[in-house]
Scaffold this active site. Sequence first.
Site, PDB file in Angstrom:
ATOM      1  N   LYS B  66       0.863  -1.181   0.000  1.00  0.00           N
ATOM      2  CA  LYS B  66       0.000   0.000   0.000  1.00  0.00           C
ATOM      3  C   LYS B  66       0.898   1.229   0.000  1.00  0.00           C
ATOM      4  CE  LYS B  66      -3.815   2.001   2.743  1.00  0.00           C
ATOM      5  NZ  LYS B  66      -4.668   1.817   3.937  1.00  0.00           N
ATOM      6  N   SER B 141      -9.626   2.004   3.143  1.00  0.00           N
ATOM      7  CA  SER B 141      -8.727   2.748   2.280  1.00  0.00           C
ATOM      8  C   SER B 141      -7.742   1.870   1.492  1.00  0.00           C
ATOM      9  CB  SER B 141      -7.929   3.746   3.115  1.00  0.00           C
ATOM     10  OG  SER B 141      -7.089   3.066   4.035  1.00  0.00           O
ATOM     11  N   SER B 165      -9.918  -0.418   7.281  1.00  0.00           N
ATOM     12  CA  SER B 165      -9.333  -0.157   5.963  1.00  0.00           C
ATOM     13  C   SER B 165      -8.697  -1.365   5.283  1.00  0.00           C
ATOM     14  CB  SER B 165      -8.295   0.961   6.055  1.00  0.00           C
ATOM     15  OG  SER B 165      -8.937   2.210   6.021  1.00  0.00           O
TER      16      SER B 165
END
Lengths: 480, 478
Positions: B66, B141, B165
């Site tokens: 990420k 996210s 997330s």
Amino acid sequence: MKWESVIGLEVHAQLATESKIFSSTPTRYGAEPNTQAGLIDLGYPGVLPVLNQKAVELAVTFGLAIDASIGRRSVFARKNYFYPDLPKGYQISQYDRPIVTGGGLDVLLSDGSVKRIGITRAHLEEDAGKSVHDLFPDSSGIDLNRAGTPLLEIVSEPDLRSAEEAVAYLKCLHTLVRYLEICDGNMQEGSFRCDANVSVRPIGQHDLSTRTEIKNLNSFRFVEQAIAFEIDRQIRVHEDGGIIVQETRLYDANRRETRPLRTKEDAHDYRYFPDPDLLPLVLEERFIEAIASRLPELPRAKRDRFMAVYGLSVYDATVLTQSRALAEYYETGMKGSALDSKIMANWVMGEVLAGLNRDHLEIEAVPVSATDLAGLLARIGDGTLSGKMAKEVFEAMWTGGGTADAVIDAKSLRQLSDTDTLEGVIDTVIAAHPEQWAEYCAGRDKLLGFFVGQVMQATRGQASPKLLNALLQKKRHPES
Amino acid sequence: MKSRHVRALIEADRIHPGQVARHYRERIAAFNSRLNAFITVLDQEPRARPADAGRCLLAGLPIAHKDIFVTRDVRTTCGSRMLGGFVPPYDAGVVERLADQGCVLLGKTNMDEFAMGSSNETSYFGPVRNPWDLERVPGGSSGGSAAAVAAGLIPVATGTDTGGSIRQPAALCGVTGLKPTYGRVSRYGMIAFASSLDQAGILARSAEDAAWVLRAMAGHDPRDSTSVNRPVPDYVAALAQGIRGCRIGVLENCFDTGLNPEVGERIRDALRVMERLGAKLCDIRLPHLALSVPAYYVLAPAECSSNLARYDGVRFGHRAQDAQDLPDLYRRSRSEGFGAEVKRRILIGTYVLSHGYYDAYYLQAQRVRRLIREDFLHALETVDLLAGPTTPTPAFRLGEKTEDPLTMYLNDIYTIGVNLAGLPALSVPAGLVGGLPVGLHLIAGDFNEALMLAAAHAFQGATEWHDLVPPGFEESAS
């Protein structure tokens, strides 16, 4: 109306650690700008603080030395504000749970009395960097070498009543932190900085009046001048019917005045909250006990011991124990010698401190060692030197003349203390001034000085004053 | 390639070094434009293979991080214009550990800006699309990581979970998403959103794969003061323990109003599977769980308002041109560099920490947080795991909730409490509703990831939901 001033000091003492408080970057002073700022000090995305244990030890050392209570659980909080020299946009400090609470210092005042000044708290925090405004024409530079340097902020109670008292307290605190070796105390380099909170109130009034804060005073002289100015200013404002506004002021040393910097209205809302990157600092008894066991003899205990062992007055003992090195100097001088402790004290506090002061030296760099001083004093004790001659010898020793005996030999300063020789000189002088001698013998005591002076002149100052006096007395009254 | 599971990939790479990475590079090249799952794709691995690759736990395993984990010399944006050109000089703890264990970094995945969002629509680099329906969101996210794993562009990817997330996008994309216990995985080099809630984790195709990666990535990091120093169990070996006799508390709170009934049915079905496998079910209600969302939306913004103060245009990141003075530089750099959701949270956070509001908001929320943790711990005295739906609905349409932050926030209603409590949790695929995946949420006690993974592994042994591939992303397709 009679006014009383109320002063409290906030001191930022830079802790003597090898590395920064939340990173392993070295804290060396004077490096090229931004060469002592690592990723953590620069607040790079993703970095995290890790507490330097040494800083904690030094803070606890201070707390124990001032009889404070050591927070078994203290909390680091973020103080949020924007400034270019504050890389993270917040300063990690301690807020409602400081590591040190309470305690106090016994401060020696100029009249020789000792006053206890309370300490409200002392907490750990990181320093910010420095903005440099005079290096580039159109922009400011930022040096982050200092960012993350460990500080102990020491907040006094509003127990101080004059600029002189404030300086006395500050000096005492300055001595203590160096004594404990937790701060090098270098005020020029900013290792020991002071903010002063000042207010005045009519004598008899119990409540505190509105105060102002004077920021960043970096010498004892400025502290005294700034506070004295501010007290006068506030009294004038009050007497003119004005009101003091709570504000932060700066001291302008050139114009010798304080000037407003910002008022309470534009004060920051720092939005303190516990730093989630750091766990609460929990101290175990063992940790605190280990530090307590390593504490040096504290100034107060040393002072009491000096009074008991050496029979010194509270004033002498306090002065001599103001610094660890000075106390050590005194004790080294006394060690193994049969010297009078009071005489040694007078010499250390007199000639030695005066010489250091004159030459801007620290006791660590004193040119006359304690043992050499003891050697000099021994020559007074055995009659070789008069006090006056000893001072001359001391000056020579100070400028590299070697031991007292070496100087005495080199300058032939040995005191004339042989009775027969001196009597011979006296007889010659009497013979040269028969009228004066007759007047003296008839009771004109004033003429003693005349004869002493004549004999001294004849012996180039080397006659032992004690012996000379005795001999002159004897000659005046031969029967007694 | 026969199997896309971690164990098989490591084996395949051992026989034909580099082949596995090449395969996934090709898939990224072929499919990423449809998904926008990656912000940065690396053609060259930034690091040499470890010399003793044979002893690495994950030698040759392709991975995507990420874009919240800093990577040395590889741009790290955090999904923000603010860090659009930011090239970090160091590797995050997680990046370092996985590289040391032989993982091959193929790229950085898209995400909501600074991890603030539940749909990946707040990314400065454009939304990620859900491989199950390109008109729908992947969740957020960690939406880029979830979509990339779901579409087979990468076998495993890292994510971070502050309020759901990892688990929410895992549920919406039909992959397995694991959030470990707070402190289990290093936060060093993970760009902070809300420090007391952020935790790094994994998006993978199965619980087994997640166990392989967690074993390599967990452990104490002295550079993170909140990292916990306790041994890392062998999560892979522990998978075999099964769930016979395991007591599972069903979070009845989560089946109240707001839950899509069909999602509810899939979850009840999944729980029946668990029961068949030997688990014992009972009903649990957590009295304070409903307060999770309000407490979270005080605490997370409070921390974010402070964490994001360093982005001021002075040292790194976006700097506005032609600023008139210092306040103007701050104002414009931050106005230009941050998106609307980030600004909203900074403002909320600044407000709740302000003088006069701190007690009513921040302190009160901390009290609520403590109650929620106590609720969970109390429940976990009588059961081994808690279970429920991961999200109230399957993936929603792009743009559907962007105008209404409150509805968006409620998407994390089942996951947020776990972050407040600091507990480990995961989401596993539990079926489809209207062709869209649904996630089963499992929660364990502190540091009991092994039990949770074993339960998920047993479930995946009895179901095939985790093996479903979104139409158009089959191995044969390109």
